[in-house]
Design an enzyme around this catalytic site. Structure first.
Site, PDB file in Angstrom:
ATOM      1  N   GLY A 121       0.824  -1.201   0.000  1.00 54.08           N
ATOM      2  CA  GLY A 121       0.000   0.000   0.000  1.00 54.08           C
ATOM      3  C   GLY A 121       0.855   1.248   0.000  1.00 54.08           C
ATOM      4  CB  THR A 123       5.119   5.853   1.356  1.00 53.56           C
ATOM      5  OG1 THR A 123       5.582   5.229   0.153  1.00 53.56           O
ATOM      6  CG2 THR A 123       6.322   6.147   2.236  1.00 53.56           C
ATOM      7  CB  THR A 125      -0.705   3.128   5.079  1.00 52.77           C
ATOM      8  OG1 THR A 125      -1.707   4.048   4.657  1.00 52.77           O
ATOM      9  CG2 THR A 125      -1.352   2.048   5.935  1.00 52.77           C
ATOM     10  CB  CYS A 177       3.182   0.158  -6.903  1.00 54.92           C
ATOM     11  SG  CYS A 177       3.433  -1.622  -7.121  1.00 54.92           S
ATOM     12  CD  GLU A 356       5.788 -10.617   0.827  1.00 53.45           C
ATOM     13  OE1 GLU A 356       4.995 -11.393   0.260  1.00 53.45           O
ATOM     14  OE2 GLU A 356       5.438  -9.807   1.702  1.00 53.45           O
TER      15      GLU A 356
END
Length: 380
Positions: A121, A123, A125, A177, A356
């Protein structure tokens, strides 16, 4: 999902060292153990694909998952849960819960029985999650925002570059993104690129998602639409020139009040202006010229973000140099959005922490334990 399930054993298998390789006739082994419960907080722009990657790796590593989808896109997560249930996933292994970030999201992040959080999400947050999780010593993977540079050298394959750059700027209305929102063009190519690019962008068809020929749909919400439009107005105040777009699109018929924005190209802005520094996350790009390779790298690195970058050149040595110098977790050369899901995914600087994807994800969702055993003489 299939890859995670197939390869989890290669990471989770105990790695033993033969007796006697250490001093005093000792043996060592490393076990990788699941954490137990993993919290996954997903984004609204890819509400199934993005969280499902984290979920698959976490489950393959032996954890259970509590997943909170974005409150903007709850139905997709509900359907995902239904698919998992229909496939026979045991109850309690994947738990999808709905709520707001301030309410449910914060409760998940601060819960003492959830030692790992995977978040995708914004930056702002992500920074809040980090501040809440740090005192609890939780393990974090944060995939955050981006202000990605698209570096175009004059020796590129112009036609391929142009086709891909239109896509990398405006796919999913720029709500990816990984979209290239800052286009940096070598000055000798700048006039030709700007004319051709603007013509292509102006010709993009804005319309309903189910209509034949639609190339640009609506942004996610009315609030997000107004945010994007406010940045376009800010760009004008900062001295930017709107080459095309820059306005809301009013469709005929039942979607006349939809949240549509014309794809927008802006020039004549400095790198220091807010339009070039802050993530807009919409169908808006800026175009800037550069003179040297060093200047291109400096411009590319001149934001707080470092998620993705694209480099266009036919010079292989330059491609390696620039890719190495650009501050970014992902660099595409002469392509965009090509993903080998076995490779690490993530950003640097304000674009996040952790990785990930592939074996990196299986390592992230497990804890290594080093076990050292003293052996009696003659023991086997």
């Amino acid at each position: 999902i299939a890859w995670a399930a197939k390869n989890a054993g290669r990471i989770l298998a105990t790695q033993s060292r033969p007796a006697g390789i250490l001093m005093f006739n000792m043996s060592a082994k490393v076990e990788r153990l699941p954490y137990g419960v993993v919290g996954v907080i997903g984004p609204w722009n890819y509400p199934a694909f993005t969280p499902m990657g984290s979920i698959a790796y976490a489950l393959a590593a032996g954890n259970t998952v509590v997943a909170k989808p974005s409150e903007v896109t709850p139905v997709t997560a509900y359907l995902l849960a239904q698919i998992c249930a229909d496939a026979g996933l045991p109850a309690g292994v994947l738990n999808i819960i709905h709520g707001t970030g301030a309410g449910l999201g914060e409760a998940l992040v601060t819960h003492p029985d959830v030692p790992v959080i995977s978040f995708t999400g914004g930056t702002v947050t992500g920074a809040k999650i980090s501040s809440q999780a740090a005192p609890l010593f939780k393990k974090l993977s944060l995939e955050l925002g981006g202000k990605n540079p698209n570096i175009i050298f004059a020796d590129c394959d112009f036609d391929e570059m142009l086709r891909t750059t239109v896509r990398s700027s405006f796919a999913n209305q720029g709500q990816i993104c990984l979209c290239g929102s800052r286009i940096l063009v070598e000055r000798s190519l700048y006039p030709r690129f700007l004319q051709a690019f603007t013509e292509r962008v102006r010709a993009l068809r804005v319309g309903p998602p189910d209509a034949d020929g639609t190339q640009v749909g609506a942004v996610v919400s009315e609030a997000h639409m107004h945010k994007i439009l406010s940045y376009i107005e800010l760009a004008k105040e900062e001295g930017g020139e709107i080459r095309c777009g820059g306005h809301r699109v009013q469709l005929d018929g039942p979607l006349s009040n939809g949240f549509f924005i014309a794809p927008t190209v802006i020039t004549n802005l400095t790198q220091a202006c807010r339009t070039n520094q802050e993530e807009i996350f919409g169908p808006v790009v800026t175009v800037q010229p550069f003179d040297t390779e060093e200047e291109a790298i400096a411009l590319a690195n001149a934001t707080q973000y470092g998620l993705a970058a694209t480099v266009w050149t036919s010079n292989l040595q330059r491609a390696h140099r620039v890719a190495s110098e650009v501050e970014s977790g992902i660099v595409w050369v002469n392509c965009w959005l090509v993903r080998d899901l076995r490779t690490p995914f993530g950003g640097i600087k304000s674009s996040g922490v952790g990785r990930e994807g592939g074996f990196e994800a299986l390592r992230f969702f497990t804890e290594p334990k080093n076990i050292c055993i003293a052996l009696a003489p003659g023991a086997h």
